[in-house]
Design an enzyme around this catalytic site. Structure first.
Site, PDB file in Angstrom:
ATOM      1  N   HIS A   1       7.872 -27.083  -0.810  1.00 37.34           N
ATOM      2  CA  HIS A   1       6.938 -27.957  -1.409  1.00 37.34           C
ATOM      3  C   HIS A   1       5.785 -27.779  -2.578  1.00 37.34           C
ATOM      4  O   HIS A   1       4.980 -28.477  -2.874  1.00 37.34           O
ATOM      5  CB  HIS A   1       6.480 -29.208  -0.574  1.00 37.34           C
ATOM      6  CG  HIS A   1       7.636 -29.772   0.359  1.00 37.34           C
ATOM      7  ND1 HIS A   1       8.312 -31.001   0.027  1.00 37.34           N
ATOM      8  CD2 HIS A   1       8.249 -29.303   1.306  1.00 37.34           C
ATOM      9  CE1 HIS A   1       9.150 -31.351   0.988  1.00 37.34           C
ATOM     10  NE2 HIS A   1       9.247 -30.075   1.297  1.00 37.34           N
TER      11      HIS A   1
ATOM     12  N   LYS B   1     -14.248   0.581  -3.929  1.00 41.48           N
ATOM     13  CA  LYS B   1     -15.276   0.848  -2.935  1.00 41.48           C
ATOM     14  C   LYS B   1     -16.387   1.573  -3.982  1.00 41.48           C
ATOM     15  O   LYS B   1     -17.531   1.110  -3.879  1.00 41.48           O
ATOM     16  CB  LYS B   1     -14.561   1.753  -2.026  1.00 41.48           C
ATOM     17  CG  LYS B   1     -14.019   1.034  -0.969  1.00 41.48           C
ATOM     18  CD  LYS B   1     -13.537   1.932   0.119  1.00 41.48           C
ATOM     19  CE  LYS B   1     -12.390   1.721   1.167  1.00 41.48           C
ATOM     20  NZ  LYS B   1     -11.930   2.261   2.003  1.00 41.48           N
TER      21      LYS B   1
ATOM     22  N   GLU C   1       0.764  -1.296   0.051  1.00 44.56           N
ATOM     23  CA  GLU C   1       0.064  -0.060  -0.016  1.00 44.56           C
ATOM     24  C   GLU C   1       0.896   1.111  -0.103  1.00 44.56           C
ATOM     25  O   GLU C   1       0.514   2.169  -0.364  1.00 44.56           O
ATOM     26  CB  GLU C   1      -0.939  -0.036   1.245  1.00 44.56           C
ATOM     27  CG  GLU C   1      -2.458   0.518   0.947  1.00 44.56           C
ATOM     28  CD  GLU C   1      -3.201   0.219   2.214  1.00 44.56           C
ATOM     29  OE1 GLU C   1      -4.157  -0.419   1.843  1.00 44.56           O
ATOM     30  OE2 GLU C   1      -2.920   0.775   3.364  1.00 44.56           O
TER      31      GLU C   1
HETATM   32  O1  PA5 Z   1      -3.955   1.247   5.918  1.00 45.04           O
HETATM   33  C1  PA5 Z   1      -4.911   1.858   5.618  1.00 45.04           C
HETATM   34  O2  PA5 Z   1      -5.425   2.825   5.826  1.00 45.04           O
HETATM   35  C2  PA5 Z   1      -6.181   0.723   5.387  1.00 45.04           C
HETATM   36  O3  PA5 Z   1      -5.734  -0.656   5.446  1.00 45.04           O
HETATM   37  C3  PA5 Z   1      -7.122   0.980   6.480  1.00 45.04           C
HETATM   38  O4  PA5 Z   1      -6.770   0.737   7.655  1.00 45.04           O
HETATM   39  C4  PA5 Z   1      -8.310   0.179   6.300  1.00 45.04           C
HETATM   40  O5  PA5 Z   1      -8.952   0.283   5.044  1.00 45.04           O
HETATM   41  C5  PA5 Z   1      -9.544   0.394   7.128  1.00 45.04           C
HETATM   42  O6  PA5 Z   1      -9.771   1.488   7.415  1.00 45.04           O
HETATM   43  P1  PA5 Z   1     -10.614   2.089   8.504  1.00 45.04           P
HETATM   44  O7  PA5 Z   1      -9.838   1.893   9.645  1.00 45.04           O
HETATM   45  O8  PA5 Z   1     -11.092   3.375   8.191  1.00 45.04           O
HETATM   46  O9  PA5 Z   1     -11.858   1.200   8.622  1.00 45.04           O
END
Ligand code: PA5
Length: 446
Positions: free
Chosen positions: A307, A421, A286
């Site tokens: 394996h 989303k 990310e």
């Molecule tokens: O690193 C990030 O920002 C994401 O993985 C969020 O943690 C994830 O989308 C969850 O978001 P939220 O905490 O707003 O529900």
């Protein structure tokens, strides 16, 4: 030092001049992190977190953890991405991937709201039948679909079981300090709340209440974990440290990427590394995967995956490198028994420690993969203590920030996560998404 990087199995794949050219770029990236003047600098709260955290809230986390331990058989932790991976990684790494089945005086811990699977949800509901439960819902935004659906379900379950007043004492909410809808709702409902700091993104949040509350419920020493992170911070944010392993890791990754090694495989030799690898994949994927750049983060658990994926790594496309996490002292001992019949021909290792065989498999594999054209970095970690976990987490976080800046991306945003989303909301018929739905329906052929 809890951690040491060994780069001798990677160095032959890059030229000295390349490393020399990248070193000042990495040093500059660290300066940018420290000076907080790079892209995404609003999200650098994690840098000083190990020393500059809310001590009052930290104490409250410990009190809440004790309350949860006393009042339930099972804690349901609701969250997705950065809102659950760190806690789950810590519990599996420090305690066990089989934590829930261990003999223990702490509650079972289940993770929900990290998928939209009907099977996963209904199985969990059935497992929880007859158990006393508490819930920790974790969502910075408070509006993420997956945890929001799960919270609806478990909130209703608690209210039905304990009444509104009883449920109040069993629901713990970790969310944005003031703005989010979840915060307002929780204050009105009287739930105890903990904060996801504004300047800490989800994937950098394991050392906030996001990770610390479930981790403390599992009986893990969160002071030791913070101390590990503190010591790592001292070592890795020090611009005068000529032997900075976070810089070495970032330099080597970028040098290997320059050689076309665009997939990094995090290798563990212990099942307790599996969720740590998932946490690592989110952190690097990310943070770096944007603007058509980045190293694809993958993971394996050896010797299991030798394996299955071992063949590809040995002889498939040569665009890979491996980073092996070698936990030196794994904290358990088992001696291989002798067998009179010796049907398997293995009596030559009778009486040897199982971990000796595992470590031998590691070195044998490392050399085989190296000979097959796969550079290997090794991270030697002292043990699987809370301290070492905190140290490793901070190492990966700061190295990721340095590496991301070296790549020329903002390591602290995640604009790409929104695409699915929006499509999902449109297809589900969310008000305001009508035009988008029509376009998507056409693409799908409706
Ligand atoms: O690193 C990030 O920002 C994401 O993985 C969020 O943690 C994830 O989308 C969850 O978001 P939220 O905490 O707003 O529900």
């Amino acid at each position: 030092m809890a951690l040491k990087i060994i780069d001798k199995y990677a160095k032959s794949f890059v030229k000295c001049e390349e490393l020399a050219a990248l070193e000042p770029v990495a040093a500059q990236a660290l300066k940018t992190v420290n000076a907080r003047n790079g892209a995404g600098n609003d999200f650098l709260g994690w840098v000083d977190l190990p020393v500059n955290y809310d001590k009052e809230e930290f104490a409250r986390i410990k009190v809440a953890a004790e309350k949860i331990k006393k009042s339930c058989d099972a804690l349901v932790v609701i969250g997705i991405g950065g809102s659950y991976l760190g806690a789950r990684a810590a519990i599996e790494f420090i305690k066990s991937p089989l934590y829930n089945s261990l003999k223990k005086d702490t509650p079972e811990i289940y993770f929900a709201g990290n998928n939209i699977s009907t099977t996963a949800l209904t199985e969990l509901i059935s497992i929880l039948e007859g158990k006393d439960i508490c819930v920790n819902v974790i969502s910075k935004s408070g509006t993420t679909t997956e945890p929001a659906i799960a919270f609806r379900v478990f909130k209703a379950m608690l209210v039905e079981k304990y009444g509104k007043e009883g449920a109040k004492d069993r629901i713990f909410v970790t969310t944005d300090k003031a703005r989010g809808t979840l915060k307002h709702f929780s204050d009105e409902a009287g739930y105890e709340t903990f904060v996801v700091p504004d300047d800490v993104g989800g994937r950098y949040s394991v050392l906030t209440a996001v990770g610390l509350l479930p981790i403390a419920v599992a009986g893990i020493d969160i002071d030791a974990m913070m101390k590990g992170a503190q010591d790592a911070r001292a070592a890795y944010t020090d611009e005068a440290n000529a032997d900075n392993d976070a810089i070495k890791y970032a330099v080597m990754r970028n040098a290997l990427l320059g050689q076309g090694k665009c997939t990094e495989i995090l290798v563990g030799y212990e099942p307790y590394m599996l969720m740590m690898s998932e946490w690592w994949k989110q952190l690097y994927g990310e943070s770096e995967g944007k603007d058509n750049k980045g190293i694809f983060p993958a993971s394996v658990c050896f010797s299991t995956d030798l394996h299955s994926l071992g063949q590809y790594i040995q002889e498939g496309q040569r665009n890979l490198f491996e980073t092996v996490v070698n936990v030196k002292n794994t904290g358990a001992e088992f001696v291989i028994p002798d067998d009179e019949a010796n049907v398997d021909g293995l009596n030559f290792i009778s009486g040897k420690k199982l971990d000796y065989v595992n470590k031998t498999a590691m070195m044998a594999t490392l050399i085989a993969h190296n000979d097959g054209g796969v550079p290997n970095l090794m991270l030697e970690l002292e043990d699987r203590s809370a301290y070492s976990f905190g140290y490793l987490v901070y190492f990966f976080e700061i190295a990721c920030a340095i590496s991301g800046y070296m790549l020329g991306v903002n390591p602290f945003d995640q604009p790409g996560v929104e695409a699915y989303k929006k499509n999902m909301f449109a297809l589900l018929g969310k008000p305001g998404y009508e035009d988008m739905k029509a376009e998507l329906d056409k693409k799908i052929g409706k």
